[in-house]
Design a protein around this motif. Structure first.
Motif, short mmCIF file in Angstrom:
data_model
loop_
_atom_site.label_atom_id
_atom_site.label_comp_id
_atom_site.label_asym_id
_atom_site.label_seq_id
_atom_site.Cartn_x
_atom_site.Cartn_y
_atom_site.Cartn_z
N LEU A 213 -41.39 64.89 -11.04
CA LEU A 213 -41.22 64.86 -12.49
C LEU A 213 -41.85 63.61 -13.09
CD1 LEU A 213 -37.55 66.18 -12.91
CD2 LEU A 213 -39.67 67.36 -13.56
N ALA A 214 -41.74 62.49 -12.37
CA ALA A 214 -42.34 61.25 -12.87
C ALA A 214 -43.86 61.42 -12.98
CB ALA A 214 -41.99 60.09 -11.95
N ALA A 215 -44.46 62.11 -11.99
CA ALA A 215 -45.91 62.33 -12.03
C ALA A 215 -46.28 63.23 -13.20
CB ALA A 215 -46.38 62.94 -10.71
N LEU A 216 -45.47 64.28 -13.42
CA LEU A 216 -45.73 65.18 -14.56
C LEU A 216 -45.58 64.43 -15.89
CD1 LEU A 216 -43.86 68.49 -13.61
CD2 LEU A 216 -46.32 68.21 -13.91
N ALA A 217 -44.57 63.55 -15.97
CA ALA A 217 -44.34 62.79 -17.20
C ALA A 217 -45.53 61.89 -17.50
CB ALA A 217 -43.06 61.96 -17.08
N THR A 218 -46.07 61.25 -16.48
CA THR A 218 -47.25 60.40 -16.66
C THR A 218 -48.42 61.24 -17.18
OG1 THR A 218 -46.51 59.00 -14.87
CG2 THR A 218 -48.83 58.82 -15.48
N SER A 219 -48.55 62.43 -16.62
CA SER A 219 -49.66 63.29 -16.99
C SER A 219 -49.57 63.75 -18.45
CB SER A 219 -49.68 64.47 -16.02
OG SER A 219 -50.69 65.35 -16.35
N VAL A 220 -48.38 64.14 -18.91
CA VAL A 220 -48.29 64.63 -20.30
C VAL A 220 -48.39 63.50 -21.32
CG1 VAL A 220 -47.02 66.75 -19.77
CG2 VAL A 220 -45.73 64.67 -20.33
N ARG A 221 -48.18 62.24 -20.87
CA ARG A 221 -48.33 61.10 -21.80
C ARG A 221 -49.77 60.65 -21.92
NH1 ARG A 221 -45.03 56.90 -18.66
NH2 ARG A 221 -46.02 55.45 -20.08
N ALA A 222 -50.61 61.11 -20.99
CA ALA A 222 -51.94 60.52 -20.85
C ALA A 222 -52.78 60.61 -22.13
CB ALA A 222 -52.67 61.17 -19.68
#
Ligand SMILES: [Zn+2]
Length: 410
Positions: free
Chosen positions: A131-140
């Motif tokens: 989830l942390a990786a997904l969160a980073t991706s959607v903030r990019a």
């Protein structure tokens, strides 16, 4: 006796409440003219002007010139929530997928990503890392000036909201897992993280942005492998003393039924969850969404065994729903998840049981309808949950005047 200090304190309390009223209108109802805001909040035109000025200066609102083709009379500038100023991260742990979204004030979805639940990697620490990786991706793709103000998380399990402790998530094999703690560490954002049951969040999304707007008593039933309930009673979510309430999927319904993931037998979800439907149609119970897709295709082609599996499942849906309607007397029953997708195939079986079992007085008041928000309902609800502290007291989030309880995007 009122002192000067007490008067000052009271006017500050009023100012903060008025800012909250305005931000709630902008967030929930979209762009509004100053005249609309006067009508909706009961504040004076000059008070609205001053408060809007604060919100615009603090990156919570934007103001555009009045439309020239508007109604006759003095043009009123159009005020909107600033969708890029304050952002929340919404996360979802579903039965077979993980998802993240970056959502701006006003409910603007900037980015959504969904992945299949990684097979064999469903420990709470693995999922927090994914989830942390997904969160980073959607903030990019967000501007550097955007500020994250909160994180909302929906999980397919029984959750204590105060700290995100998942007491039970049978479909993930979790029991007493401190999901909240893992997410605080994995996300490392320094903002509040609130965890709730995903069906409660789907109900919240329907009441804020879907077909339940303005309806005070709503039962949302979310069906997939398991079955969850999001219940809104008198405008308030039914949570129970610790947030464990509304577990309609574990309502005992068949004394001679099958074992349930919760440890009991004959729970509603053992009769209406996707495995029960697949079993009745002769498909492998563990077939997942591929088997369900195949079954839906069979039903569309008129296969008698597929249609009869849906009718029988619809019968069990109707039996459980009749009990829920008789207890709650809801104005609206929303069927979400797989139940929304397959609604036409089980509808007649369900309605026959509703006609037979629901009290006549309640039957015609309870409109039963599939969800309109689709599979992202819980994610949209997680965003609403994460915005709640800002909606309650936007003054605490105005920039740059106050110290920020938030984190700039790196
Ligand atoms: Zn159960």
């Amino acid at each position: 006796m009122l002192t000067r200090d007490a008067l000052g304190h009271r006017s500050e309390t009023v100012r903060r409440a008025n800012l909250s009223a305005i931000v709630r209108v902008l967030h929930g109802s979209g762009p509004s003219s100053r005249s609309d805001l006067v009508t909706r909040t009961g504040l004076t035109r000059s008070a609205i002007r001053g408060l809007i000025g604060e919100l615009v200066a603090g990156d919570l609102a934007t103001e555009s010139p009045a439309a020239l083709d508007g109604p006759p009379g003095r043009p009123s500038p159009l005020v909107s929530a600033d969708p890029l100023g304050s952002i929340v991260i919404a996360l979802e742990i579903a039965v077979d997928s993980l998802a993240a979204a970056a959502v701006g004030l006003g409910g603007v979805v900037h980015a959504v990503e969904r992945i299949d639940l990684p097979r064999g990697r469903t420990s709470v620490s693995d999922i927090a890392a994914e989830l942390a990786a997904l969160a980073t991706s959607v903030r990019a793709g967000l501007p550097r000036t955007s500020v994250i103000v909160g994180v909302g998380v929906g999980v397919v399990g029984v959750v204590r909201r105060s700290d995100g402790m998942v007491s039970m998530a049978p479909n993930l094999g979790w029991r007493d897992e401190p999901l909240g703690e893992h997410l605080v560490e994995a996300l490392d954002l320094g903002v509040p993280i609130t965890v709730a049951n995903e069906t409660d969040l789907a109900a919240l999304a329907e009441s804020r942005r879907g077909i339940a707007r303005g309806v005070s008593d709503v039962a949302l039933i979310w069906g997939s492998v398991g079955v969850g309930g999001g219940l809104i009673i008198g405008g308030e979510p039914l949570t129970g003393v610790a947030g464990y309430g509304g577990e309609v999927g574990h309502m005992p319904i068949n004394p001679d039924g099958l074992p349930c993931g919760c440890g009991s037998t004959g729970c509603w979800e053992t009769e209406v969850g996707t495995p029960a439907l697949l079993r009745r149609a002769g498909y492998p119970v563990e077939g997942g969404h591929e088997a369900l897709d195949a079954l839906v295709r069979d039903a569309e082609a008129g296969s008698p065994s597929a249609l009869s599996a849906f009718t029988e499942t619809g019968r069990w849906i109707g039996i459980g729903l009749a009990g829920i309607i008789n207890i709650l007397n809801p104005g609206l029953v929303i069927l979400g998840g797989r139940l929304a997708r397959t609604y036409p195939f089980f509808r007649s079986g369900m309605e026959a049981e509703l006609d037979r079992r629901v009290l006549r007085a309640s039957r015609h008041l309870a409109r039963v309808t599939p969800s309109v928000l689709g599979d992202n309902g819980p994610l949209l609800g997680a965003a609403e949950l994460a915005f709640e502290p800002l909606l309650i007291d936007p003054a605490a989030w105005l920039r740059p005047r106050t110290g920020l309880p938030a984190l700039a995007i790196a």
